[in-house]
Design an enzyme around this catalytic site. Structure first.
Site, PDB file in Angstrom:
ATOM      1  CE  LYS A   1       0.606   1.951   3.411  1.00 52.01           C
ATOM      2  NZ  LYS A   1       1.818   2.519   4.072  1.00 52.01           N
TER       3      LYS A   1
ATOM      4  CE1 TYR B   1      -1.904   0.134   7.669  1.00 55.38           C
ATOM      5  CE2 TYR B   1      -0.753   2.118   6.983  1.00 55.38           C
ATOM      6  CZ  TYR B   1      -0.771   0.752   7.183  1.00 55.38           C
ATOM      7  OH  TYR B   1       0.340   0.007   6.886  1.00 55.38           O
TER       8      TYR B   1
HETATM    9  P1  NDP Z   1      12.380   1.596   2.689  1.00 53.08           P
HETATM   10  O1  NDP Z   1      12.852   2.935   2.317  1.00 53.08           O
HETATM   11  O2  NDP Z   1      12.838   1.035   3.991  1.00 53.08           O
HETATM   12  O3  NDP Z   1      12.804   0.535   1.564  1.00 53.08           O
HETATM   13  C1  NDP Z   1      12.534   0.727   0.205  1.00 53.08           C
HETATM   14  C2  NDP Z   1      13.496  -0.114  -0.618  1.00 53.08           C
HETATM   15  O4  NDP Z   1      13.165   0.051  -1.972  1.00 53.08           O
HETATM   16  C3  NDP Z   1      14.947   0.318  -0.511  1.00 53.08           C
HETATM   17  O5  NDP Z   1      15.624  -0.244   0.604  1.00 53.08           O
HETATM   18  C4  NDP Z   1      15.513  -0.190  -1.809  1.00 53.08           C
HETATM   19  O6  NDP Z   1      15.803  -1.585  -1.691  1.00 53.08           O
HETATM   20  C5  NDP Z   1      14.354  -0.071  -2.773  1.00 53.08           C
HETATM   21  N1  NDP Z   1      14.462   1.083  -3.670  1.00 53.08           N
HETATM   22  C6  NDP Z   1      14.568   1.013  -5.013  1.00 53.08           C
HETATM   23  N2  NDP Z   1      14.653   2.228  -5.552  1.00 53.08           N
HETATM   24  C7  NDP Z   1      14.617   3.117  -4.544  1.00 53.08           C
HETATM   25  C8  NDP Z   1      14.680   4.529  -4.484  1.00 53.08           C
HETATM   26  N3  NDP Z   1      14.787   5.299  -5.591  1.00 53.08           N
HETATM   27  N4  NDP Z   1      14.638   5.127  -3.270  1.00 53.08           N
HETATM   28  C9  NDP Z   1      14.510   4.386  -2.158  1.00 53.08           C
HETATM   29  N5  NDP Z   1      14.424   3.027  -2.148  1.00 53.08           N
HETATM   30  C10 NDP Z   1      14.493   2.394  -3.336  1.00 53.08           C
HETATM   31  O7  NDP Z   1      10.800   1.586   2.592  1.00 53.08           O
HETATM   32  P2  NDP Z   1       9.772   0.639   3.339  1.00 53.08           P
HETATM   33  O8  NDP Z   1      10.254  -0.740   3.338  1.00 53.08           O
HETATM   34  O9  NDP Z   1       9.400   1.246   4.632  1.00 53.08           O
HETATM   35  O10 NDP Z   1       8.476   0.804   2.382  1.00 53.08           O
HETATM   36  C11 NDP Z   1       8.390   0.155   1.133  1.00 53.08           C
HETATM   37  C12 NDP Z   1       6.918   0.033   0.735  1.00 53.08           C
HETATM   38  O11 NDP Z   1       6.242  -0.739   1.712  1.00 53.08           O
HETATM   39  C13 NDP Z   1       6.147   1.364   0.675  1.00 53.08           C
HETATM   40  O12 NDP Z   1       5.247   1.335  -0.389  1.00 53.08           O
HETATM   41  C14 NDP Z   1       5.388   1.431   1.989  1.00 53.08           C
HETATM   42  O13 NDP Z   1       4.189   2.169   1.913  1.00 53.08           O
HETATM   43  C15 NDP Z   1       5.126  -0.041   2.241  1.00 53.08           C
HETATM   44  N6  NDP Z   1       5.016  -0.345   3.675  1.00 53.08           N
HETATM   45  C16 NDP Z   1       3.923  -1.010   4.104  1.00 53.08           C
HETATM   46  C17 NDP Z   1       3.772  -1.298   5.433  1.00 53.08           C
HETATM   47  C18 NDP Z   1       2.575  -2.048   5.895  1.00 53.08           C
HETATM   48  O14 NDP Z   1       2.363  -2.142   7.106  1.00 53.08           O
HETATM   49  N7  NDP Z   1       1.778  -2.635   5.005  1.00 53.08           N
HETATM   50  C19 NDP Z   1       4.754  -0.885   6.422  1.00 53.08           C
HETATM   51  C20 NDP Z   1       5.911  -0.228   5.852  1.00 53.08           C
HETATM   52  C21 NDP Z   1       6.007   0.032   4.524  1.00 53.08           C
HETATM   53  P3  NDP Z   1      17.088  -2.261  -2.383  1.00 53.08           P
HETATM   54  O15 NDP Z   1      18.270  -1.581  -1.760  1.00 53.08           O
HETATM   55  O16 NDP Z   1      16.940  -3.672  -2.027  1.00 53.08           O
HETATM   56  O17 NDP Z   1      16.975  -1.998  -3.852  1.00 53.08           O
END
Ligand code: NDP
Length: 367
Positions: A137, A221
């Protein structure tokens, strides 16, 4: 109001798990020769906080699916994950060679856990690769993108689910059923989700990656809860934006106050913010109340009605969600957390932004 017991709550209110029970889709048969186990293989795309600290550990608890692959733009993460989760070399991808996942029988589901504006591209690429998709989401950053994602999955004959973990949480299953109890007509739904966001350089504060601010991330949410607690679609939305930090929130909204009007039903109020603390869901009916606080956390949700405190067995929301979606795939069951559900929230979100921009109530569009 019936004075229902805790056991009745557990039996009747918290039951169900984000899926409806009559098969409606083709059952997914795996090739026994290449896949002797019964679990579906999931590849996580984007190894950030949610993948690292919630989804991968949850996949150690799942019964119907398992961590089979990873997609990352950071090779060092690939090495660490390979050591920790024993992911085989052939199941590790980056964003350039991702499409080759089409030839990998070990992966049934691609789980998109990337910044919001990347959900559209990776869902469509996964669908074209013939993989089922779980997308985090918010589903995308516009109604138009949601339609394109749904169409792409439909054309490829794969399922699309949204990471609405609370559909699998017993407290929220109970909240969904509150309006059907004997306490009379549902009168109000009030919710808030807010926290102080840290690092000012993170993608959540950049419009090009996040699509928006606290509404996309947290307000969704409250919008979800307003919709599943009323069991209806809002007809109009009034939203007011508040901004106190023009530098940190130069590109996205900091705080949004929303009011959702339901046809002939209660008005829902919702608050989301990146610059305060709040986390609750409060429902009232003519004779009862139902309150959760905290409401939207991964665990530790507390709830009450007039009959007293609610008790449900602990569940891992993420494990329940991934197991639930996997069962939908293998058993051909529909889900109430599918792409259409993500689209409905996006329609409300677009109305929220229209209202905040014009200062007037915005009608929901049927697009
Ligand atoms: P993070 O910033 O922690 O991680 C995002 C990951 O995406 C990065 O670590 C990287 O992984 C990859 N990535 C690729 N391109 C980019 C870029 N240009 N900038 C930043 N990151 C990039 O985010 P979250 O894990 O917190 O969130 C990710 C998704 O999950 C969002 O859509 C968020 O809304 C959703 N989410 C949902 C939750 C829920 O409870 N359902 C809770 C938290 C988040 P790599 O280094 O491996 O390429």
């Amino acid at each position: 109001m019936k004075n229902y017991s805790r056991r009745e709550f557990i039996m009747h209110l918290g039951a169900g798990a984000g899926m409806l029970m009559l098969p409606r889709f083709p059952r997914w048969e795996k090739t026994p020769a290449s896949r002797p186990g019964k679990k579906l293989g999931i590849a996580l795309v984007g190894l950030g906080n949610y993948s690292t600290y919630e989804l991968a550990p949850a996949l150690m608890e799942t019964q119907n699916c398992e961590l089979a692959g990873i997609v990352t733009g950071t090779p060092e993460k690939g090495v660490k994950w390979q050591e920790r989760y024993k992911v085989s070399d052939k199941n590790i991808y980056n964003y350039s060679n991702f499409d080759a996942i089409a030839n990998n029988d070990a992966i049934d589901i691609v789980y998109v856990v990337l910044p919001n504006s990347m959900h559209h591209e990776y869902t469509i690429r996964a669908a074209k690769a013939g993989k089922h998709v779980i997308c985090e989401k918010p589903m995308a950053v516009s109604v138009k993108e949601c339609h394109e994602m749904i169409d792409a999955c439909r054309k490829s004959g794969v399922r699309l689910f949204i990471g609405y973990r609370l559909h699998f949480d017993p407290f929220h299953r109970a909240a969904m059923k509150f309006r059907t109890l004997e306490g009379g007509r549902l009168q109000s739904v009030d919710s808030a989700f807010a926290f102080h966001i840290g690092d000012p350089t993170q993608w959540r504060l950049k419009k090009s990656l996040a699509g928006g601010g606290s509404v996309m991330d947290l307000g969704i949410y409250c919008i979800q809860a307003s919709r599943y607690c009323t069991g209806a679609e809002p007809v109009s939305v009034t939203a007011v934006e508040e901004k106190t930090d023009m530098v940190k929130f130069a590109e996205v909204e900091e705080t949004m106050r929303m009011q959702l009007e339901f046809p002939g039903g209660p008005t829902a109020t919702a608050l989301c913010s990146y610059n305060r603390e709040a986390n609750y869901l409060r429902l009232t009916s003519e004779k009862d109340r139902f309150e959760l606080e905290p409401a939207f956390t991964y665990g530790g949700i507390s709830g009450w009605t007039n009959a007293g405190k609610l008790y449900f067995p602990h569940i891992n929301q993420q494990a329940a969600q991934m197991d639930g979606f996997s069962r939908c795939i293998t058993d051909g069951l529909p889900s109430d957390a599918d792409g259409e559900e993500g689209l409905r929230d996006m329609r409300v979100i677009e109305a929220v932004y229209r209202s905040a921009a014009t200062g007037r109530s915005a009608a929901l569009r049927g697009d």
